[in-house]
Design an enzyme around this catalytic site. Structure first.
Site, mmCIF file in Angstrom:
data_model
loop_
_atom_site.group_PDB
_atom_site.id
_atom_site.type_symbol
_atom_site.label_atom_id
_atom_site.label_comp_id
_atom_site.label_asym_id
_atom_site.label_seq_id
_atom_site.Cartn_x
_atom_site.Cartn_y
_atom_site.Cartn_z
ATOM 1 N N HIS A 30 0.835 -1.199 0.000
ATOM 2 C CA HIS A 30 0.000 0.000 0.000
ATOM 3 C C HIS A 30 0.869 1.247 0.000
ATOM 4 O O HIS A 30 1.973 1.242 0.552
ATOM 5 C CB HIS A 30 -0.891 0.023 1.255
ATOM 6 C CG HIS A 30 -2.252 -0.537 1.035
ATOM 7 N ND1 HIS A 30 -3.407 0.176 1.232
ATOM 8 C CD2 HIS A 30 -2.652 -1.758 0.623
ATOM 9 C CE1 HIS A 30 -4.459 -0.578 0.951
ATOM 10 N NE2 HIS A 30 -4.019 -1.758 0.585
ATOM 11 N N GLU A 75 -6.795 -0.110 -5.519
ATOM 12 C CA GLU A 75 -7.712 0.859 -4.924
ATOM 13 C C GLU A 75 -7.133 2.248 -5.130
ATOM 14 O O GLU A 75 -5.918 2.426 -5.202
ATOM 15 C CB GLU A 75 -7.895 0.613 -3.411
ATOM 16 C CG GLU A 75 -8.364 -0.773 -3.036
ATOM 17 C CD GLU A 75 -7.220 -1.652 -2.545
ATOM 18 O OE1 GLU A 75 -6.039 -1.209 -2.600
ATOM 19 O OE2 GLU A 75 -7.493 -2.788 -2.140
#
Length: 331
Positions: free
Chosen positions: A38, A107
């Protein structure tokens, strides 16, 4: 036999701590590690956000036996597919051939902060198809000139190639990614909330698509969230870094502060109700039993958060893994 992996979450733990957890997981008897990738965490008040490829490099040198995989890297925007292939090859070398590359369509919380667009799924799937081809060909030793709709390479080649064949795993939450990965990837990664739903929406579509194309069925890599806690108050404290994961608008959000606010606007019981809370070993085994017995997963990843993570890792190894291994059929 089913392999059992421990989840190393960059969204909660700082990278140096994840290296310690990885070593502890290997000592506890886990077969592998699934390491998240991430840029931003899920909330701004309790999260972390180390660079996964660097952390995995450190883990690779600190461990000797466990396999290591990304869970998952997005090779579409902030990472060019060719650079992802280079990173995978390097990590395979540093780990002595223990690396597998997990990929996903991502995302916005990891792409938007860096100024990249985050198009709707159909474009992301088209990009992934190109990325998978580039990555596979580079990892297989080709010199690749590629002129696609989204990506281009000019005689690209890996001059520090992997030691062996690096497996590609594709994350899938529904049939579109499952069918995309059926032949283009070696395995499908899916996060399991309801085992029957995961079978219907991910596993069976992937197997059907592989059969229709004459490909071998992809391996099944499963994950499932469990909070190790004695009661709801302890569970909430353990869940703080992850509560934004269940907030509305998760895929489109850019700022972890927004997700934290949205999560905290929900009733606490609603957020907790989206996770399995296990107060004892029997509950932990019951949470992962369906992934072994009903789904027949090749890899079951224990995605467990607690307030005392080193103790939890040791307990998983001593009390949970032996019971789950006893459930796994011989294949």
């Amino acid at each position: 036999m089913t392999a059992f992996y421990y989840f190393c979450g960059h969204e909660q733990w700082q990278p140096e701590t994840l290296v310690e957890h990885a070593v502890a997981a290997e000592q506890a008897g886990f077969d592998g590690l699934l390491v998240s990738d991430h840029f931003h965490p899920w909330v701004d008040d309790a999260g972390a956000s180390g660079y996964a490829f660097a952390t995995i490099g450190a883990i690779a040198r600190a461990t000797s036996r466990v396999r290591i995989a990304t869970g998952v890297t997005t090779p579409l925007f902030r990472h060019h597919p060719g650079v992802v292939a280079q990173a995978a090859a390097t990590l395979d070398r540093l780990s002595g051939g223990r690396f597998d590359l997990g990929l996903g369509t991502g995302e916005n919380i990891n792409e938007g902060p860096l100024g990249f667009p985050f198009p709707r799924y159909p474009e992301r799937a088209r990009r992934m198809r190109e990325a998978l081809e580039i990555i596979r060909r580079l990892l297989d030793g080709e010199k690749v000139t590629f002129n696609g709709q989204y990506y281009h390479t000019d005689r690209a080649r890996l001059y520090s190639p992997p030691l062996g064949r690096v497996s590609l795993w594709l994350g899938a939450a529904g049939p579109r990614s499952a069918t995309l990965g059926a032949c283009m990837a070696d395995g499908i990664i899916t996060s399991v909330k309801d085992p029957a739903e995961a079978m219907e929406k991910v596993v069976l579509p992937a197997r059907d698509a592989a059969a229709a194309a004459g490909c071998p069925p992809p391996r099944l890599i499963t994950t499932r969230w469990v909070i190790a806690a004695a009661d709801e108050d302890e569970a909430w404290q353990a869940l703080l870094p992850w509560r934004g994961l269940r907030a509305p608008g998760r895929l489109e959000a850019v700022d972890p502060e927004d997700l934290r606010r949205r999560a905290d606007d929900l009733p606490r019981s609603e957020v907790l109700g989206r996770y399995i809370i296990a107060a004892h070993t029997d509950a932990m085994v019951a949470a992962y039993r369906p992934l072994v017995e009903e789904m027949g997963a090749d890899v079951v990843t224990l995605q467990v958060a607690s307030l005392r993570q080193p103790e939890t890792i040791a307990r998983l190894g001593a009390d949970v893994l032996p019971r789950l291994r006893a459930l796994a059929p011989l294949r």
